[in-house]
Design a protein around this motif. Structure first.
Motif, PDB file in Angstrom:
ATOM      1  N   SER A 127       1.782 -10.032   1.996  1.00  0.00           N
ATOM      2  CA  SER A 127       2.433 -11.561   1.558  1.00  0.00           C
ATOM      3  C   SER A 127       1.588 -11.725   2.950  1.00  0.00           C
ATOM      4  N   ARG A 128       0.549 -12.581   3.651  1.00  0.00           N
ATOM      5  CA  ARG A 128       0.107 -13.324   4.507  1.00  0.00           C
ATOM      6  C   ARG A 128       1.575 -13.437   5.662  1.00  0.00           C
ATOM      7  N   TYR A 129       1.333 -13.565   6.870  1.00  0.00           N
ATOM      8  CA  TYR A 129       2.159 -14.844   7.860  1.00  0.00           C
ATOM      9  C   TYR A 129       1.715 -15.653   8.334  1.00  0.00           C
ATOM     10  N   PRO A 130       1.876 -16.871   8.055  1.00  0.00           N
ATOM     11  CA  PRO A 130       3.585 -17.112   7.745  1.00  0.00           C
ATOM     12  C   PRO A 130       3.000 -17.831   6.940  1.00  0.00           C
ATOM     13  N   ASP A 131       1.889 -17.620   6.165  1.00  0.00           N
ATOM     14  CA  ASP A 131       1.639 -18.809   5.074  1.00  0.00           C
ATOM     15  C   ASP A 131       2.437 -17.830   2.980  1.00  0.00           C
ATOM     16  N   ARG A 132       2.820 -16.519   3.474  1.00  0.00           N
ATOM     17  CA  ARG A 132       3.331 -15.919   2.943  1.00  0.00           C
ATOM     18  C   ARG A 132       2.489 -15.782   0.871  1.00  0.00           C
ATOM     19  N   VAL A 133       0.994 -15.854   1.434  1.00  0.00           N
ATOM     20  CA  VAL A 133      -0.379 -15.483   0.574  1.00  0.00           C
ATOM     21  C   VAL A 133      -0.065 -15.064   0.168  1.00  0.00           C
ATOM     22  N   PRO A 134      -0.234 -13.912  -1.406  1.00  0.00           N
ATOM     23  CA  PRO A 134      -1.084 -12.495  -1.244  1.00  0.00           C
ATOM     24  C   PRO A 134      -2.459 -12.077  -0.633  1.00  0.00           C
ATOM     25  N   VAL A 135      -2.485 -11.503  -0.715  1.00  0.00           N
ATOM     26  CA  VAL A 135      -3.801 -10.966   0.083  1.00  0.00           C
ATOM     27  C   VAL A 135      -3.883  -9.417  -0.210  1.00  0.00           C
ATOM     28  N   PRO A 136      -5.002  -9.022   0.519  1.00  0.00           N
ATOM     29  CA  PRO A 136      -4.805  -7.882   0.151  1.00  0.00           C
ATOM     30  C   PRO A 136      -5.103  -6.711   1.278  1.00  0.00           C
ATOM     31  N   ARG A 137      -4.123  -5.674   1.149  1.00  0.00           N
ATOM     32  CA  ARG A 137      -4.054  -4.931   2.566  1.00  0.00           C
ATOM     33  C   ARG A 137      -5.437  -4.706   3.658  1.00  0.00           C
ATOM     34  N   ARG A 138      -6.682  -4.532   2.568  1.00  0.00           N
ATOM     35  CA  ARG A 138      -7.589  -4.522   4.208  1.00  0.00           C
ATOM     36  C   ARG A 138      -7.983  -5.593   4.801  1.00  0.00           C
ATOM     37  N   GLU A 139      -7.811  -7.241   3.908  1.00  0.00           N
ATOM     38  CA  GLU A 139      -7.913  -8.119   4.899  1.00  0.00           C
ATOM     39  C   GLU A 139      -6.544  -8.293   6.122  1.00  0.00           C
ATOM     40  N   LEU A 140      -6.154  -7.402   6.220  1.00  0.00           N
ATOM     41  CA  LEU A 140      -4.799  -7.626   7.383  1.00  0.00           C
ATOM     42  C   LEU A 140      -4.965  -6.604   7.855  1.00  0.00           C
ATOM     43  N   GLY A 141      -6.096  -5.475   8.024  1.00  0.00           N
ATOM     44  CA  GLY A 141      -6.264  -4.326   8.948  1.00  0.00           C
ATOM     45  C   GLY A 141      -6.028  -3.549   8.265  1.00  0.00           C
ATOM     46  N   MET A 142      -5.349  -3.336   7.399  1.00  0.00           N
ATOM     47  CA  MET A 142      -4.671  -1.805   7.028  1.00  0.00           C
ATOM     48  C   MET A 142      -5.598  -1.134   6.431  1.00  0.00           C
ATOM     49  N   TRP A 143      -5.654   0.357   6.527  1.00  0.00           N
ATOM     50  CA  TRP A 143      -6.023   1.413   5.832  1.00  0.00           C
ATOM     51  C   TRP A 143      -5.889   1.752   4.855  1.00  0.00           C
ATOM     52  N   GLY A 144      -5.980   2.637   4.399  1.00  0.00           N
ATOM     53  CA  GLY A 144      -4.992   3.441   3.172  1.00  0.00           C
ATOM     54  C   GLY A 144      -4.253   2.653   2.102  1.00  0.00           C
ATOM     55  N   GLY A 145      -3.296   3.334   1.418  1.00  0.00           N
ATOM     56  CA  GLY A 145      -2.493   2.356   0.248  1.00  0.00           C
ATOM     57  C   GLY A 145      -2.233   3.195  -0.274  1.00  0.00           C
ATOM     58  N   PRO A 146      -1.039   2.694  -0.964  1.00  0.00           N
ATOM     59  CA  PRO A 146      -0.299   3.619  -2.678  1.00  0.00           C
ATOM     60  C   PRO A 146      -1.225   4.689  -3.321  1.00  0.00           C
ATOM     61  N   TYR A 147      -0.948   5.861  -3.070  1.00  0.00           N
ATOM     62  CA  TYR A 147      -2.514   6.860  -3.908  1.00  0.00           C
ATOM     63  C   TYR A 147      -1.392   6.908  -5.888  1.00  0.00           C
ATOM     64  N   ALA A 148      -0.444   7.146  -5.649  1.00  0.00           N
ATOM     65  CA  ALA A 148       0.967   7.425  -6.788  1.00  0.00           C
ATOM     66  C   ALA A 148       2.103   7.366  -7.034  1.00  0.00           C
ATOM     67  N   VAL A 149       3.143   6.869  -7.399  1.00  0.00           N
ATOM     68  CA  VAL A 149       4.177   6.360  -8.177  1.00  0.00           C
ATOM     69  C   VAL A 149       4.756   7.547  -8.927  1.00  0.00           C
ATOM     70  N   VAL A 150       5.589   8.887  -8.081  1.00  0.00           N
ATOM     71  CA  VAL A 150       6.008   9.948  -9.237  1.00  0.00           C
ATOM     72  C   VAL A 150       7.301   9.248  -9.942  1.00  0.00           C
ATOM     73  N   SER A 151       8.219   9.089 -11.037  1.00  0.00           N
ATOM     74  CA  SER A 151       8.923   8.456 -11.510  1.00  0.00           C
ATOM     75  C   SER A 151       9.953  10.068 -12.202  1.00  0.00           C
ATOM     76  N   THR A 152      11.094   9.824 -12.838  1.00  0.00           N
ATOM     77  CA  THR A 152      11.790  10.539 -13.938  1.00  0.00           C
ATOM     78  C   THR A 152      11.772  10.532 -15.441  1.00  0.00           C
ATOM     79  N   MET A 153       9.924   9.335 -15.261  1.00  0.00           N
ATOM     80  CA  MET A 153       9.726   9.734 -16.387  1.00  0.00           C
ATOM     81  C   MET A 153       8.007   9.906 -16.424  1.00  0.00           C
ATOM     82  N   GLY A 154       7.380  10.202 -15.060  1.00  0.00           N
ATOM     83  CA  GLY A 154       5.601  10.383 -15.447  1.00  0.00           C
ATOM     84  C   GLY A 154       4.833   9.696 -14.186  1.00  0.00           C
ATOM     85  N   VAL A 155       3.565   9.580 -14.482  1.00  0.00           N
ATOM     86  CA  VAL A 155       3.503  10.248 -12.954  1.00  0.00           C
ATOM     87  C   VAL A 155       2.489   8.398 -13.287  1.00  0.00           C
TER      88      VAL A 155
END
Length: 261
Positions: A167-195
């Protein structure tokens, strides 16, 4: 019947995502269990970093938290939280951030702050600690958590750790993280059921593998996920080896601090 449970498989699946030469900034609980399991099995040269200032940790006894003195046993260097969280992360030296949480959405946004409205929550947790910094500044993030419909949600109640769409501040519009200057990002979610991993184009979560040996099916993952998730290409995950189970049970967490045997 398998002689291991879903929590053990989850910890092992998380450990398998750690590579030998990576520097891993790790949170308390199952992220720490998985990372120490990796270091004591297939990734002995991985560097385990705890946000309280513990560098290259390989304790003989499992720390209860990232500030537990047991994590400082024979460490080559003990810095400060400022040095590790500011200098290491901002200089892009952390390969993997390993986090837990209460809720996650299809884009890997993670909530470890509260359930319900922030101003009047149903439940408030201990706090984010360095979870936001880690998710923003690590080269990639691994998330580990129980797989329940109330945890895998369409929209998290609070974004503690940014995922691929934020969510972009202050208008709360969903935007890609790169647009806000962030690198990296989620690679995987490991749960009690799988990956679960994320599609390269849309960055939406999909099921890569499931714990078939423990009775999990793709249909069970669909039923227990609160948003549409692609399971069409999912494959059964290889069960634990005797070596992985032995190290986990007798060396990493023999007291059952975080594991349920």
């Amino acid at each position: 019947m398998a002689d291991y449970n879903r929590q053990e498989m989850m910890a092992i699946a998380g450990a398998r995502l750690i590579e030998n030469d990576q520097m891993v900034l790790v949170g308390t609980g199952l992220p720490l269990v998985s990372t120490l399991l990796a270091k004591n099995s297939h990734a002995p040269d991985a560097t385990v970093v705890m946000e309280a200032g513990l560098y290259d940790s390989n304790p003989e006894a499992l720390p209860f938290c990232v500030a537990d003195p047991r994590g400082a046993y024979k460490n080559p260097w003990i810095g400060t939280a400022f040095e590790l969280m500011a200098q290491f992360l901002q200089n892009k030296r952390i390969d993997v951030g390993f986090l837990g949480g209460a809720q996650v959405d299809r884009y890997g946004n993670l909530n470890s702050t509260c359930i319900g409205a922030y101003s009047k929550p149903v439940k408030r947790f201990e706090g984010s600690g360095g979870a936001s910094d880690i998710a923003i500044l690590a080269h990639k993030t691994i998330i580990i958590m129980a797989h329940e419909r109330q945890r895998f949600v369409e929209n998290v109640d609070f974004i503690t750790s940014p995922g691929w769409m934020v969510s972009r501040y202050p208008d709360r519009v969903p935007v890609p993280r790169r647009e806000l200057g962030m690198w990296g990002g989620p690679y995987a979610v490991v749960s009690t059921m799988g990956v679960m991993k994320f599609l390269e184009d849309t960055h939406e979560m999909y099921l890569e593998g499931y714990f078939a040996d423990l009775g999990v099916t793709p249909e069970m993952v669909l039923k227990n996920t609160g948003f549409p998730i692609n399971v069409s290409k999912a494959e059964p995950i290889v069960p634990p080896t005797e070596k992985e189970l032995k190290i986990l049970r007798t060396q990493i967490d023999p007291e059952g601090i975080f594991m349920k045997y």
